[in-house]
Design a protein around this motif. Structure first.
Motif, PDB file in Angstrom:
ATOM      1  N   VAL A   1       0.817  -1.260  -0.023  1.00  0.00           N
ATOM      2  CA  VAL A   1      -0.045   0.184  -0.089  1.00  0.00           C
ATOM      3  C   VAL A   1       0.854   1.353   0.004  1.00  0.00           C
ATOM      4  O   VAL A   1       1.488   1.169   0.913  1.00  0.00           O
ATOM      5  N   GLU A   2       0.632   2.069  -1.014  1.00  0.00           N
ATOM      6  CA  GLU A   2       1.480   3.181  -0.992  1.00  0.00           C
ATOM      7  C   GLU A   2       0.539   4.247  -0.146  1.00  0.00           C
ATOM      8  O   GLU A   2      -0.568   4.474  -0.484  1.00  0.00           O
ATOM      9  N   ALA A   3       1.547   5.187   0.755  1.00  0.00           N
ATOM     10  CA  ALA A   3       0.653   5.949   1.623  1.00  0.00           C
ATOM     11  C   ALA A   3       1.836   7.518   1.751  1.00  0.00           C
ATOM     12  O   ALA A   3       1.859   7.795   2.741  1.00  0.00           O
ATOM     13  N   VAL A   4       2.127   7.673   0.296  1.00  0.00           N
ATOM     14  CA  VAL A   4       2.751   8.999   0.318  1.00  0.00           C
ATOM     15  C   VAL A   4       1.838  10.060   0.157  1.00  0.00           C
ATOM     16  O   VAL A   4       0.647   9.811   0.145  1.00  0.00           O
ATOM     17  N   GLY A   5       2.039  11.397   0.287  1.00  0.00           N
ATOM     18  CA  GLY A   5       1.364  12.247   0.183  1.00  0.00           C
ATOM     19  C   GLY A   5       0.395  12.366  -1.228  1.00  0.00           C
ATOM     20  O   GLY A   5       0.536  11.824  -2.045  1.00  0.00           O
ATOM     21  N   GLU A   6      -0.887  13.195  -0.978  1.00  0.00           N
ATOM     22  CA  GLU A   6      -1.645  13.193  -2.228  1.00  0.00           C
ATOM     23  C   GLU A   6      -1.299  14.021  -3.396  1.00  0.00           C
ATOM     24  O   GLU A   6      -1.753  14.925  -3.608  1.00  0.00           O
TER      25      GLU A   6
ATOM     26  N   ASP B   1       1.732  12.995  -9.145  1.00  0.00           N
ATOM     27  CA  ASP B   1       3.298  12.844  -9.469  1.00  0.00           C
ATOM     28  C   ASP B   1       4.082  11.960  -8.669  1.00  0.00           C
ATOM     29  O   ASP B   1       4.613  10.805  -9.307  1.00  0.00           O
ATOM     30  N   ASP B   2       3.753  12.200  -7.337  1.00  0.00           N
ATOM     31  CA  ASP B   2       4.656  11.379  -6.365  1.00  0.00           C
ATOM     32  C   ASP B   2       4.213   9.928  -6.316  1.00  0.00           C
ATOM     33  O   ASP B   2       4.964   9.014  -6.428  1.00  0.00           O
ATOM     34  N   LYS B   3       2.809   9.858  -6.447  1.00  0.00           N
ATOM     35  CA  LYS B   3       2.292   8.428  -6.477  1.00  0.00           C
ATOM     36  C   LYS B   3       2.619   7.796  -7.621  1.00  0.00           C
ATOM     37  O   LYS B   3       2.790   6.365  -7.574  1.00  0.00           O
ATOM     38  N   ARG B   4       2.609   8.260  -8.719  1.00  0.00           N
ATOM     39  CA  ARG B   4       2.755   7.686  -9.809  1.00  0.00           C
ATOM     40  C   ARG B   4       4.249   7.139  -9.991  1.00  0.00           C
ATOM     41  O   ARG B   4       4.628   6.038 -10.277  1.00  0.00           O
ATOM     42  N   ARG B   5       5.168   7.870  -9.381  1.00  0.00           N
ATOM     43  CA  ARG B   5       6.503   7.557  -9.380  1.00  0.00           C
ATOM     44  C   ARG B   5       6.785   6.439  -8.347  1.00  0.00           C
ATOM     45  O   ARG B   5       7.269   5.569  -9.064  1.00  0.00           O
TER      46      ARG B   5
ATOM     47  N   ILE C   1      -7.777  10.935  -5.798  1.00  0.00           N
ATOM     48  CA  ILE C   1      -7.212  10.509  -7.273  1.00  0.00           C
ATOM     49  C   ILE C   1      -7.597   9.226  -7.896  1.00  0.00           C
ATOM     50  O   ILE C   1      -7.666   8.324  -7.448  1.00  0.00           O
ATOM     51  N   PRO C   2      -8.452   9.387  -9.055  1.00  0.00           N
ATOM     52  CA  PRO C   2      -8.983   8.110  -9.692  1.00  0.00           C
ATOM     53  C   PRO C   2      -7.626   7.118  -9.665  1.00  0.00           C
ATOM     54  O   PRO C   2      -6.624   7.715 -10.193  1.00  0.00           O
TER      55      PRO C   2
ATOM     56  N   GLN D   1      -1.713   4.759 -14.807  1.00  0.00           N
ATOM     57  CA  GLN D   1      -1.192   4.811 -16.088  1.00  0.00           C
ATOM     58  C   GLN D   1       0.374   4.663 -15.842  1.00  0.00           C
ATOM     59  O   GLN D   1       0.995   5.322 -15.003  1.00  0.00           O
ATOM     60  N   GLY D   2       1.011   3.944 -16.865  1.00  0.00           N
ATOM     61  CA  GLY D   2       2.622   3.898 -16.780  1.00  0.00           C
ATOM     62  C   GLY D   2       2.820   2.754 -16.050  1.00  0.00           C
ATOM     63  O   GLY D   2       4.213   2.099 -16.046  1.00  0.00           O
ATOM     64  N   THR D   3       2.020   2.004 -15.335  1.00  0.00           N
ATOM     65  CA  THR D   3       2.444   0.657 -14.628  1.00  0.00           C
ATOM     66  C   THR D   3       2.243  -0.516 -15.864  1.00  0.00           C
ATOM     67  O   THR D   3       1.389  -0.342 -16.604  1.00  0.00           O
ATOM     68  N   ARG D   4       3.130  -1.420 -15.566  1.00  0.00           N
ATOM     69  CA  ARG D   4       2.860  -2.866 -16.446  1.00  0.00           C
ATOM     70  C   ARG D   4       1.439  -3.238 -16.304  1.00  0.00           C
ATOM     71  O   ARG D   4       1.224  -3.784 -17.280  1.00  0.00           O
ATOM     72  N   ASP D   5       1.083  -3.585 -15.198  1.00  0.00           N
ATOM     73  CA  ASP D   5      -0.131  -4.174 -15.016  1.00  0.00           C
ATOM     74  C   ASP D   5      -1.175  -3.374 -13.953  1.00  0.00           C
ATOM     75  O   ASP D   5      -1.199  -3.979 -12.826  1.00  0.00           O
ATOM     76  N   PRO D   6      -1.819  -2.515 -14.731  1.00  0.00           N
ATOM     77  CA  PRO D   6      -3.031  -1.938 -13.977  1.00  0.00           C
ATOM     78  C   PRO D   6      -3.991  -2.662 -13.458  1.00  0.00           C
ATOM     79  O   PRO D   6      -4.692  -2.271 -12.496  1.00  0.00           O
ATOM     80  N   GLY D   7      -3.997  -3.787 -14.070  1.00  0.00           N
ATOM     81  CA  GLY D   7      -4.909  -4.666 -13.568  1.00  0.00           C
ATOM     82  C   GLY D   7      -5.105  -5.287 -11.818  1.00  0.00           C
ATOM     83  O   GLY D   7      -5.744  -5.775 -11.375  1.00  0.00           O
ATOM     84  N   ARG D   8      -3.640  -5.081 -11.348  1.00  0.00           N
ATOM     85  CA  ARG D   8      -3.271  -5.554 -10.264  1.00  0.00           C
ATOM     86  C   ARG D   8      -3.208  -4.275  -9.008  1.00  0.00           C
ATOM     87  O   ARG D   8      -2.877  -4.395  -7.862  1.00  0.00           O
ATOM     88  N   LEU D   9      -4.030  -3.007  -9.471  1.00  0.00           N
ATOM     89  CA  LEU D   9      -3.781  -2.006  -8.939  1.00  0.00           C
ATOM     90  C   LEU D   9      -5.480  -1.499  -8.269  1.00  0.00           C
ATOM     91  O   LEU D   9      -6.210  -1.520  -9.009  1.00  0.00           O
TER      92      LEU D   9
END
Ligand SMILES: NC(=O)c1ccc[n+]([C@@H]2O[C@H](COP(=O)([O-])OP(=O)(O)OC[C@H]3O[C@@H](n4cnc5c(N)ncnc54)[C@H](O)[C@@H]3O)[C@@H](O)[C@H]2O)c1
Length: 286
Positions: free
Chosen positions: A88-93, A96-100, A123-124, A130-138
């Motif tokens: 689980v990512e819990a960096v700030g809202e 860009d940070d979350k995508r990275r 954030i949707p 977008q940009g992850t190899r497998d958005p099906g597991r997100l």
């Protein structure tokens, strides 16, 4: 026994620490990725403070507290999360940070059945995928603050998220963590913040207009409506920075002025008044 036994968390702020505590108290092994050695000390302190509070309130024993702490390890390199089954990512809202962070997790977390999750409040999930190899597991897992106390989790899938992934995560949240789940559509603010944020920002605008003091606004809603906490005290608890980012993310997509952070909120942020976490927001904290 839970199918997810090795859990990862990125960030140990308000929500990262809260989620870590929930998972460690449920008996699972957690690795928390933070930025630098100082963040390890701060994260451990935050966790321990919250566990001590649970001991004082009689929710857990001293033995439970120590056992929970022993299940948590900290790391400063993403590859420490390579064997995790749920991260689980819990960096700030920040988009860009979350995508990275999610792109990095996508590289590092090897098991194709492992699930990546975001704690985003607004954030949707399709934007984050977008940009992850497998958005099906997100998926989105929106916990509420304080996570060890609040029962609800909004579970959000994007269009690419696999139905089986959502089912597996729902079962984990309910059976292993004892939470109640509502499934929400992948839209800004999901269910709760789509309703809550306009109300919170309206309270800031009321204060800004000089209609009442912060105490009076909060008392209006606690004493008059039976809310456990007034709107300005709630913004202090959530964090003024987090509320401003949520409002901005929702305004960016919906173009609805109700979601736009009022000037007073922005001026307070620029002055370092973040709420409880900085010691002062609309109210003063010891
Ligand atoms: N605060 C709330 O009440 C609340 C409630 C529900 C959901 N959320 C959501 O949870 C998320 C986190 O919010 P928060 O309130 O915990 O914020 P926070 O500012 O308290 O914590 C964020 C933490 O992430 C760390 N961080 C940032 N980038 C990192 C990286 N690359 N690697 C490791 N650590 C990193 C920061 O140093 C900080 O400690 C946000 O998406 C927010 O919208 C917050």
């Amino acid at each position: 026994m839970s199918e997810f036994r090795r859990i990862g968390v990125v960030g140990c702020g308000v929500m990262g620490a809260g989620f870590t505590e929930v998972v460690a108290r449920a008996g699972l092994d957690v690795t928390v990725l933070v930025r630098g050695e100082k963040a390890i000390d701060r994260g451990m302190e935050r966790l321990l403070r919250s566990l001590e509070r649970a001991v004082r309130k009689g929710k857990i024993s001293g033995h439970d507290r120590d056992a929970a702490m022993q299940r948590v390890s900290f790391a400063t390199r993403a590859k420490a999360l390579h064997d995790r089954q749920l991260v689980v990512e819990a960096v700030g809202e920040s988009l860009d940070d979350k995508r990275r962070v999610l792109a990095e997790l996508d590289d590092v977390v090897q098991d194709p059945d492992a699930v990546l999750a975001s704690s985003t409040s607004s954030i949707p999930i399709s934007k984050l995928g977008q940009g992850t190899r497998d958005p099906g597991r997100l998926v989105g897992v929106h916990f509420f603050n304080p996570a060890p106390v609040m029962p609800l989790v909004e579970l959000v899938g994007s269009l690419p998220t696999r139905a089986a992934t959502l089912d597996r995560v729902e079962s984990f949240l309910t059976t292993t963590l004892g939470k109640q789940v509502v499934r929400a559509k992948d839209q800004p603010g999901f269910i709760v913040n789509a309703l809550l944020v306009p109300y919170l920002l309206a309270a800031v605008r009321m204060l800004e207009a000089g209609a009442a003091s912060a105490e009076e606004i909060d008392q209006g809603m606690t004493l008059g409506c039976g809310h456990p906490m007034g709107p300005l005290a709630l913004i202090d608890l959530i964090g003024l920075d987090t509320i401003a980012s949520i409002g901005e993310a929702m305004y960016a997509e919906l173009k609805e002025p109700l979601y736009a952070p009022p000037s007073l909120l922005l001026r307070m942020l620029e002055s370092g008044l973040l709420g409880r976490k900085s010691g002062q927001g609309f109210h003063l904290y010891a």
